[in-house]
Design an enzyme around this catalytic site. Structure first.
Site, short mmCIF file in Angstrom:
data_model
loop_
_atom_site.label_atom_id
_atom_site.label_comp_id
_atom_site.label_asym_id
_atom_site.label_seq_id
_atom_site.Cartn_x
_atom_site.Cartn_y
_atom_site.Cartn_z
N TYR A 14 41.09 -132.62 -94.98
CA TYR A 14 41.58 -132.47 -93.75
C TYR A 14 39.93 -131.90 -93.32
O TYR A 14 40.04 -133.06 -91.72
CB TYR A 14 42.62 -131.72 -93.31
CG TYR A 14 43.18 -131.19 -92.06
CD1 TYR A 14 43.64 -132.40 -91.43
CD2 TYR A 14 42.26 -129.92 -91.78
CE1 TYR A 14 43.56 -131.58 -89.91
CE2 TYR A 14 42.58 -129.41 -90.46
CZ TYR A 14 42.65 -129.85 -89.71
OH TYR A 14 43.36 -129.33 -88.03
N SER A 61 38.48 -129.40 -84.59
CA SER A 61 39.55 -128.66 -84.85
C SER A 61 38.24 -127.03 -85.40
O SER A 61 36.97 -128.06 -85.95
CB SER A 61 39.91 -128.82 -86.53
OG SER A 61 40.08 -127.37 -87.51
#
Length: 268
Positions: A156, A143
Site C-alpha cells: 500500500y 497519502s
C-alpha cells in the site's frame, strides 16, 4: 470556501464512502454537476444523497481493477458531451495487518491494479481529453504514507509513493497546457479503510483519526486553488510528513512500523 461553480462538472471515483464520498459532496455543494463511480452497490444510495444539493448527479458502478472497466468509465465520461472540468481519482484500497510473507498475494496484486494501474490508465485517457479542451483539474488521493517505507503495509505505501511521484511528474508536464494537478495527502482518517485493510489490531487502527469531511474539504480547496499538493487534516499530519521527508529511510521505516505493527505476534 463559498464560491460556486455552476455549469461545471466533475467525476469522482471511489465515491460510495469515506474520503471519496466527502469529495463528491464538496463538488456538489459548490455547484458542480457530478458523475460518481464505485465498485459497490452503495454508489446508488450515495448518488441519491448528493442530489439534495440541487446539481445534476449521475452514477456508474465500475470495478477499476479491470482495464475494460476503466475504459467503460471513460466512455461514460465522453457520453456526457461536454468537456470534463475536474476529476478526483480517489478509488483505492489498503492491505496490511501482517508482514508481507503472511499477506495474500492476489489481494496485493488487486491493490496494485486499483491503486496504480487504473490510476495511470484513467489519467492517460482523461488528461488527453483535458489538454484537447484546453482546461481541466485532476485531484489524486495520495497519502502521507507516500513519504516513507511502510512496514506491515508495504505494498500500500509503495502504491501511494507511486501516485505521489506520478502526480508530481505529470503536473510539471501539464502546467503550461491549462491543466492543474493536485495530490491530496491524508493522514489516518476515520473511514472503513483500516478495517478493510486488516489493520484494526494496530496502533494506527486504534488511534483517533481525522474526519473524512475535513480531509475532503482541504482537498477540494487545494484543487480549486491550483495547489500542487495538500497534506490534509490535522497539524500532526503535516509535522510527521515533513519530518519523514528529511529522515533517513531506515529511521522513517522504523517510525512507520511503530504505528502499523500488529499487536498479535503471529502476524509479524
Amino acid at each position: 470556501m463559498d464560491k460556486h461553480y455552476e455549469g461545471l462538472w466533475a467525476v469522482i471515483t471511489g465515491a460510495s464512502s469515506g474520503i471519496g464520498y466527502e469529495l463528491a459532496k464538496q463538488f456538489a455543494l459548490h455547484g458542480f454537476d457530478i458523475l460518481v463511480a464505485a465498485e459497490d452497490a452503495g454508489i446508488v444510495e450515495a448518488a441519491h444523497s448528493f442530489s439534495q444539493y440541487g446539481t445534476k448527479v449521475d452514477y456508474i458502478q465500475v470495478d477499476l481493477r479491470k482495464a475494460e472497466e476503466v475504459e467503460r468509465l471513460h466512455s461514460r465520461i465522453l457520453q456526457e458531451g461536454r468537456a470534463l472540468d475536474a476529476i478526483a481519482i480517489n478509488a483505492g484500497v489498503g492491505v496490511g495487518g501482517a508482514s508481507f510473507d503472511k499477506t495474500d498475494l492476489k489481494t496485493e496484486i488487486d491493490l496494485i491494479h486499483l491503486n496504480v494501474v487504473s490510476v495511470v490508465h484513467l489519467t492517460k485517457l482523461v488528461l488527453k481529453d483535458m489538454i484537447e479542451a484546453g482546461h481541466g483539474r485532476i485531484l489524486f488521493t495520495s497519502s502521507v504514507a507516500a513519504f516513507m517505507p511502510g512496514p506491515y503495509e508495504a505494498v500500500y505505501s509503495a502504491s501511494k509513493a507511486f501516485v505521489q511521484s506520478f502526480a508530481e511528474g505529470i503536473r510539471a508536464e501539464a502546467k503550461d497546457k491549462g491543466i492543474s494537478i493536485t495530490a491530496l495527502q491524508p493522514g489516518p482518517t476515520e473511514t472503513n479503510f483500516f478495517h478493510r485493510s486488516g489493520m484494526d489490531d494496530t496502533k494506527v487502527g486504534d488511534q483517533e483519526k481525522d474526519r473524512a469531511a475535513d480531509v475532503a474539504e482541504d482537498g477540494f480547496e487545494a484543487l480549486m486553488a491550483g495547489r500542487d499538493s495538500i497534506i490534509a487534516g490535522s497539524l500532526k499530519n503535516r509535522i510527521q510528513a515533513n519530518i519523514a521527508k528529511i529522515l533517513p529511510q531506515k529511521v522513517a521505516a522504523k517510525t512507520h512500523e511503530s504505528m502499523t505493527k500488529p499487536n498479535n505476534p503471529k502476524d509479524r
